[in-house]
Design an enzyme around this catalytic site. Sequence first.
Site, PDB file in Angstrom:
ATOM      1  N   LYS A   1       9.688 -25.448  -7.572  1.00  0.00           N
ATOM      2  CA  LYS A   1       8.354 -25.643  -8.549  1.00  0.00           C
ATOM      3  C   LYS A   1       7.356 -25.573  -7.727  1.00  0.00           C
ATOM      4  O   LYS A   1       6.740 -26.391  -6.878  1.00  0.00           O
ATOM      5  CB  LYS A   1       8.182 -27.728  -9.726  1.00  0.00           C
ATOM      6  CG  LYS A   1       7.130 -27.176 -10.423  1.00  0.00           C
ATOM      7  CD  LYS A   1       7.121 -28.524 -10.586  1.00  0.00           C
ATOM      8  CE  LYS A   1       5.942 -29.207 -11.550  1.00  0.00           C
ATOM      9  NZ  LYS A   1       6.078 -29.818 -11.734  1.00  0.00           N
TER      10      LYS A   1
ATOM     11  N   LYS B   1       8.684 -29.546  -4.323  1.00  0.00           N
ATOM     12  CA  LYS B   1       7.828 -29.585  -5.607  1.00  0.00           C
ATOM     13  C   LYS B   1       6.076 -29.306  -4.054  1.00  0.00           C
ATOM     14  O   LYS B   1       5.955 -29.989  -3.519  1.00  0.00           O
ATOM     15  CB  LYS B   1       7.629 -30.871  -6.493  1.00  0.00           C
ATOM     16  CG  LYS B   1       6.092 -30.712  -6.719  1.00  0.00           C
ATOM     17  CD  LYS B   1       5.806 -31.636  -8.142  1.00  0.00           C
ATOM     18  CE  LYS B   1       5.417 -32.217  -9.160  1.00  0.00           C
ATOM     19  NZ  LYS B   1       5.657 -33.702  -9.820  1.00  0.00           N
TER      20      LYS B   1
END
Length: 332
Positions: free
Chosen positions: A256, A201
């Site tokens: 992400k 992330k």
Amino acid sequence: MFIERKFPNTRLRRLRRNNNLIDLVSETSLTSNDLIQPIFIKENLNGSEEIETMPNIFRYGIEKALKEIEDIKNSGINSIAVFPVIDTANKDSKGSQAANSNNFVSTAIKAIKKEFPDIILIADVALDPYTDHGHDGVIINNEVDNDETIKILIEQSLILADSGADIIAPSDMMDGRIGLIRNALEQNSYKNTILLSYAAKFNSKFYGPFRDAVGSASSLGKSSKYSYQMSSKNKEEALHEVAMDINEGADIIMVKPAMPYLDIIHLIKDSFKIPTFAYQVSGEYSMLKLSINKGWLESEVMLESLISIKRAGADAIFSYAAKEISMEMQNK
Ligand code: PBG
């Protein structure tokens, strides 16, 4: 592996003469099974309210959320990710509400699973909906403290599992949390709870509209999540993040954002060959949707963006456009 192909023996255009041929030889496919719809549910809200920075996306009170989930199911989508929007009055510096077994999200998950037992419900593990400073963890000596945060994340995880979440998804990026959460789940008879780790992330400005949606933007102010989310300059580090989380017990890993990180999705799927999801985040969605709504881009860009994520190697995709795209695919 490559053989030399020469014109005119080879005319690559032969296979592009019509759409049926193109479909017949296509290398990538996207179906409703590959899509996960994120949904914002707001504490003490009746009805729904529009999110200004996310065109066509709403915050729902629990009753309205159940209706929306019915619509999502009818579109052919079987998986949702719930994100709670917590009353300011219930936020504090430690995110205490995250560890309250009667908190809003746990009530909401129970209501959703009661009405839709088959839906795959994914619940986020992180403290940002609950902290008055907007960070994903607790702050000690001006730092987001890794080990103290994990203690709360474990409690939060057990509550989410107990409420009926099928998948719990730590999005907090603390080191070591997957192993400790997995251990706690095993010891408390939640051995079938699936762990979807937001392993790679990145510290991204593309999360802006989401932070508006859940109300953490104003709490965060100018503060950044650089000390726990990854630098966008790194790729090898993403491999280490994923390797650690697999070793610690993650069943699925997530990259992400998605579109600006297609190289990372590809590398991770290629290297580890385990279920790999990608999150087309709020900023990615909003920039496309706003342009579509304004007529600057044709609506097909949304599907094209999702196919690119699939082609890069994602097995499933979180997207705010999931329901809409799934409906379009059904009507075709
Ligand atoms: C927070 C969380 C974020 C998103 C999902 N979980 C934002 C952040 O890290 O600040 C972003 C999703 C999106 O932008 O759509 N734990």
